[in-house]
Design an enzyme around this catalytic site. Structure first.
Site, PDB file in Angstrom:
ATOM      1  N   ILE A  62      -1.257   4.769  -7.025  1.00 35.76           N
ATOM      2  CA  ILE A  62      -1.497   6.060  -6.389  1.00 35.76           C
ATOM      3  C   ILE A  62      -0.381   6.330  -5.392  1.00 35.76           C
ATOM      4  O   ILE A  62      -0.125   5.540  -4.482  1.00 35.76           O
ATOM      5  CB  ILE A  62      -2.876   6.092  -5.706  1.00 35.76           C
ATOM      6  CG1 ILE A  62      -3.968   5.997  -6.777  1.00 35.76           C
ATOM      7  CG2 ILE A  62      -3.038   7.358  -4.865  1.00 35.76           C
ATOM      8  CD1 ILE A  62      -5.379   6.057  -6.257  1.00 35.76           C
ATOM      9  N   GLY A 107       2.140   4.704  -0.707  1.00 37.00           N
ATOM     10  CA  GLY A 107       1.555   4.516  -2.022  1.00 37.00           C
ATOM     11  C   GLY A 107       0.849   3.171  -2.069  1.00 37.00           C
ATOM     12  O   GLY A 107       0.936   2.376  -1.133  1.00 37.00           O
ATOM     13  N   LYS A 108       0.144   2.910  -3.148  1.00 31.34           N
ATOM     14  CA  LYS A 108      -0.520   1.628  -3.324  1.00 31.34           C
ATOM     15  C   LYS A 108      -0.846   1.442  -4.796  1.00 31.34           C
ATOM     16  O   LYS A 108      -1.030   2.410  -5.533  1.00 31.34           O
ATOM     17  CB  LYS A 108      -1.827   1.570  -2.515  1.00 31.34           C
ATOM     18  CG  LYS A 108      -2.250   0.159  -2.131  1.00 31.34           C
ATOM     19  CD  LYS A 108      -1.398  -0.381  -0.993  1.00 31.34           C
ATOM     20  CE  LYS A 108      -1.904  -1.711  -0.476  1.00 31.34           C
ATOM     21  NZ  LYS A 108      -1.166  -2.153   0.711  1.00 31.34           N
ATOM     22  N   GLY A 109      -0.903   0.181  -5.199  1.00 35.68           N
ATOM     23  CA  GLY A 109      -1.250  -0.122  -6.577  1.00 35.68           C
ATOM     24  C   GLY A 109      -2.167  -1.319  -6.639  1.00 35.68           C
ATOM     25  O   GLY A 109      -2.311  -2.071  -5.668  1.00 35.68           O
ATOM     26  N   ASP A 148       0.912  -7.792  -2.074  1.00 33.06           N
ATOM     27  CA  ASP A 148      -0.309  -7.522  -1.326  1.00 33.06           C
ATOM     28  C   ASP A 148      -1.289  -8.625  -1.691  1.00 33.06           C
ATOM     29  O   ASP A 148      -0.894  -9.656  -2.247  1.00 33.06           O
ATOM     30  CB  ASP A 148      -0.849  -6.124  -1.679  1.00 33.06           C
ATOM     31  CG  ASP A 148      -1.805  -5.575  -0.627  1.00 33.06           C
ATOM     32  OD1 ASP A 148      -2.974  -5.989  -0.633  1.00 33.06           O
ATOM     33  OD2 ASP A 148      -1.385  -4.752   0.202  1.00 33.06           O
TER      34      ASP A 148
END
Length: 420
Positions: A62, A107-109, A148
């Site tokens: 995202i 953002g992040k995944g 992460d």
């Protein structure tokens, strides 16, 4: 324990935003524009297991906001990953990069998979297949992931290689890489180092305590919590309690951190604190209530909540994890005069050094670790001072001031671009 409903990461992120937006009188139109992600991608990640069985995992990336630069944020592998969690973390990254004033968006995944359940071959396959599904929205000037929860430098190495197969080798596509593939000195300790720097600054300003007078409890003994504990002890603080998902441990005289690290890194076993015999065991329900000056939640979201907030004895809470305090717990702590340093400031050391790594990759020149650490300290402590000034001007909490400052910078960038 009472049956208090679990508060989601997205609920926490929403409340953090709204409190700050109210303070700066942000219009409904701007609230919608700032909070709505630029792009959301969901993919299925197939895997043939080593035993011949077949399964699929859901993966997400995202891209929340890119007004201030390329999207930036980690990729987590966890059975807790879902769309709402990733969306909340992506939005939090937007404000984190804005607060410390580095040229990135947020953002992040994530992939909904539990890494301990996979072999190394299976984990590599999941990583490569996930990247093969999202590679078109990645790139050094578009979206730059990092490690992460559940991922590490090796994961980033696989991503560099997989991305390179389709676009040509470019180490700047991710950060948090091994040094041999363009990683930065100091990156592994960066988030923990940032927690240490912010803890000492806040303890001096709000508690009037020098490092040697501090008793600290660290919830979460992964990369962030472990490094924060070690670095705080190095500066003279006494770490009286540590924990991970297998249990907590307390010793009023101070934890033998080297012994705890050796226990976690032992050969064989599950590489956790389970069975550590260097301190008294503390249950997960009781850990937040250990006697300390500073509590560092450095594990998962919503760790301090309505069920345990009343037990917190610390006068200072430093958010090493993302979104670790629920809104109700945050209000309860504030009512009691407990200072809470928000995640977008306290754990920003990692993304700052990721920025340094990205910059070094473009320059094709490696900085020394001393230089990296010095630059990190300057940027992070400036952000801390900026938040303190904003807090005084608004008469608000530290969290409200940090988010107000960050949201304002995002809005300014959007206005300059002509968003509305």
């Amino acid at each position: 324990m009472s049956n208090v409903p679990k508060v989601s990461a997205y609920e926490i992120a929403s409340r953090n935003f709204e409190r700050a937006a109210d303070l700066i009188d942000l219009t409904p139109e701007w609230r919608t524009l700032v909070r709505t992600p630029f792009r959301e991608m969901k993919v299925e990640v197939p895997l043939y297991r080593d035993d011949g069985s077949f399964t699929t995992f859901s993966g997400y990336r995202i891209q929340h906001n890119g007004a201030r630069g390329p999207f930036k944020g980690g990729i987590r592998f966890s059975s807790l990953v879902d769309e709402q969690e990733v969306k909340a973390l992506a939005e939090t990254m937007t404000y984190k990069t804005a607060l410390v004033d580095i040229p990135f968006g947020g953002g992040k995944g994530g992939v909904n998979v539990n890494p301990p359940d996979l072999t190394d071959r299976e984990l590599e396959h999941v990583t490569r297949r996930y990247i093969s599904r999202i590679h078109l929205i990645l790139g050094p000037n578009r979206d730059v992931p990092a490690p992460d929860m559940g991922t590490n430098a090796q994961t980033m190495a696989w991503i560099v290689d997989q991305y390179g197969r389709q676009h040509g080798y470019n180490p700047a596509v991710v950060t948090g890489k091994p040094l041999e593939l363009g990683g930065s000195p100091g990156r592994e300790q960066a988030t923990g180092r940032g927690v240490m720097l912010i803890t000492l600054a806040a303890a001096k300003d709000h508690l009037g305590k020098a490092p040697a007078d501090l008793r600290i409890a660290v919830q979460g003994f992964g990369n962030v919590g472990m490094n924060a504990a070690l670095l705080l002890a190095e500066r003279g603080a006494t770490v009286v309690a540590i924990s991970d998902h297998t249990g907590g441990y307390h010793r009023a005289e101070g934890i033998d951190l080297e012994g705890a690290v050796a226990h976690v890194r032992r050969e064989g076993g599950d590489r956790t604190l389970r069975g550590y015999d260097g301190a008294d065991a503390v249950s997960a329900d009781d850990f937040m209530g250990v006697d300390c000056d500073v509590l560092v939640p450095a594990a998962i979201e919503a760790a301090i909540h309505s069920d345990n907030v009343d037990s917190v004895q610390a006068r200072l809470v430093v958010e090493g994890a993302n979104l670790p305090v629920t809104p109700r717990a945050d209000a309860a702590l504030n009512d009691r005069g407990v200072i809470v340093v928000p995640d977008i400031l306290a754990n920003a050391g990692g993304v700052i050094v990721s920025y340094f790594e990205w910059s070094q990759n473009f320059q094709q020149y490696r900085w020394s670790e001393a230089d990296v650490n010095d630059r990190l300290e300057r940027i992070l402590l400036k952000a801390y001072r900026d938040v303190a000034e904003k807090q005084e001007a608004l008469g608000s909490t530290m969290r409200e001031a940090a988010f107000a400052l960050a949201i304002g910078r995002v809005v300014t960038a959007e206005k300059l671009r002509g968003a509305l």
